[in-house]
Motif scaffolding. Sequence first.
Motif, short mmCIF file in Angstrom:
data_model
loop_
_atom_site.label_atom_id
_atom_site.label_comp_id
_atom_site.label_asym_id
_atom_site.label_seq_id
_atom_site.Cartn_x
_atom_site.Cartn_y
_atom_site.Cartn_z
N VAL A 103 -2.17 1.39 17.40
CA VAL A 103 -2.07 2.54 18.30
C VAL A 103 -3.51 2.97 18.58
N LYS A 105 0.81 -1.21 0.00
CA LYS A 105 0.00 0.00 0.00
C LYS A 105 0.85 1.27 0.00
N PHE A 135 3.26 -0.30 20.93
CA PHE A 135 2.14 -0.91 20.19
C PHE A 135 2.64 -1.42 18.84
N GLN A 162 -12.32 4.56 13.64
CA GLN A 162 -11.54 5.54 12.87
C GLN A 162 -12.30 5.94 11.60
N LEU A 181 4.17 7.81 12.44
CA LEU A 181 4.47 7.19 13.75
C LEU A 181 5.95 6.81 13.83
N ASP A 201 8.86 -4.23 13.06
CA ASP A 201 7.60 -4.98 13.08
C ASP A 201 7.45 -5.90 11.87
N MET A 261 -4.80 8.22 16.99
CA MET A 261 -4.74 8.24 15.52
C MET A 261 -5.72 9.25 14.93
P1 AMP Z 1 2.07 0.72 8.41
O1 AMP Z 1 3.35 1.39 8.06
O2 AMP Z 1 0.84 1.37 7.79
O3 AMP Z 1 2.11 -0.77 8.20
O4 AMP Z 1 1.87 0.93 10.01
C1 AMP Z 1 2.81 0.41 10.93
C2 AMP Z 1 2.18 0.32 12.32
O5 AMP Z 1 1.80 1.63 12.79
C3 AMP Z 1 0.91 -0.52 12.42
O6 AMP Z 1 1.17 -1.90 12.53
C4 AMP Z 1 0.29 0.06 13.70
O7 AMP Z 1 0.96 -0.40 14.87
C5 AMP Z 1 0.60 1.54 13.56
N1 AMP Z 1 -0.48 2.26 12.82
C6 AMP Z 1 -0.38 2.86 11.60
N2 AMP Z 1 -1.56 3.39 11.24
C7 AMP Z 1 -2.42 3.13 12.25
C8 AMP Z 1 -3.80 3.40 12.47
N3 AMP Z 1 -4.55 4.04 11.56
N4 AMP Z 1 -4.35 2.96 13.63
C9 AMP Z 1 -3.63 2.32 14.56
N5 AMP Z 1 -2.34 2.01 14.42
C10 AMP Z 1 -1.72 2.42 13.27
#
Ligand code: AMP
Length: 209
Positions: free
Chosen positions: A49, A3, A42, A82, A25, A152, A54
């Motif tokens: 989170v 994505k 988290f 959300q 984040l 992660d 958020m």
């Molecule tokens: P991503 O880079 O989009 O895969 O996001 C990495 C991590 O950031 C996710 O696994 C969550 O821990 C946190 N995160 C990102 N966007 C959100 C969101 N909209 N709500 C909650 N946690 C988020």
Amino acid sequence: MGKGTQAKLFSEEYRVPHYSTGDMLRAAVAAHTHLGQKAGSFMNAGQLVPDDVMIGIIRDTLMSPEGSHGFILDGFPRTVTQAEALTKMFKDLGIADYRVVNIDLADEEIVRRLSNRLQCPSDGKIFNSDIDGVAPGDPCPVCGTALVQRADDTAETVRARLTVYHAKTSPVLGYYERLGRVVTVDGGGAIDEVHKLIEQRLRVLGMPS
Ligand code: AMP
């Protein structure tokens, strides 16, 4: 899956900002801000989170005039709470035309790809140890900085992220399907194939004006 890469391509193509909550984040974690301290644990556990944090971030982001001619949201919304908050923000901001892109990929393929994913901490570029023949610590082919695995992206945390996805994020798809906003594409192809598929599907549904 993929994505962030697709969001970046569309952001360049349409010249609109790319708002990635994950990138925001990770920047907060790296800068040791209050938000970063709160969010880091988290994220490393593959958990979400909290919604209020958020929603606050996105509310501030959408206030920026930079996105007044459109924007791409990447990684938000991840829960129905959300999504409902976003609908309200869109209403307040007079945003009526938007699309939701669902990039579909089997769980096992996601685990395989993310476990092989390496990132350049300097320019953010993504590489795949299988396809690009690079290992952690190797120099970034573009700028030479040592490549790292995202904290992660270990197989264990990826599985936790998938469990969270199925429990909390997949209902978001139903929310937007009921609103007739979703285009779904097969995420199994190469980056440019997936990109073309999204363009085609958006054209069928009608591009946001
Ligand atoms: P991503 O880079 O989009 O895969 O996001 C990495 C991590 O950031 C996710 O696994 C969550 O821990 C946190 N995160 C990102 N966007 C959100 C969101 N909209 N709500 C909650 N946690 C988020």
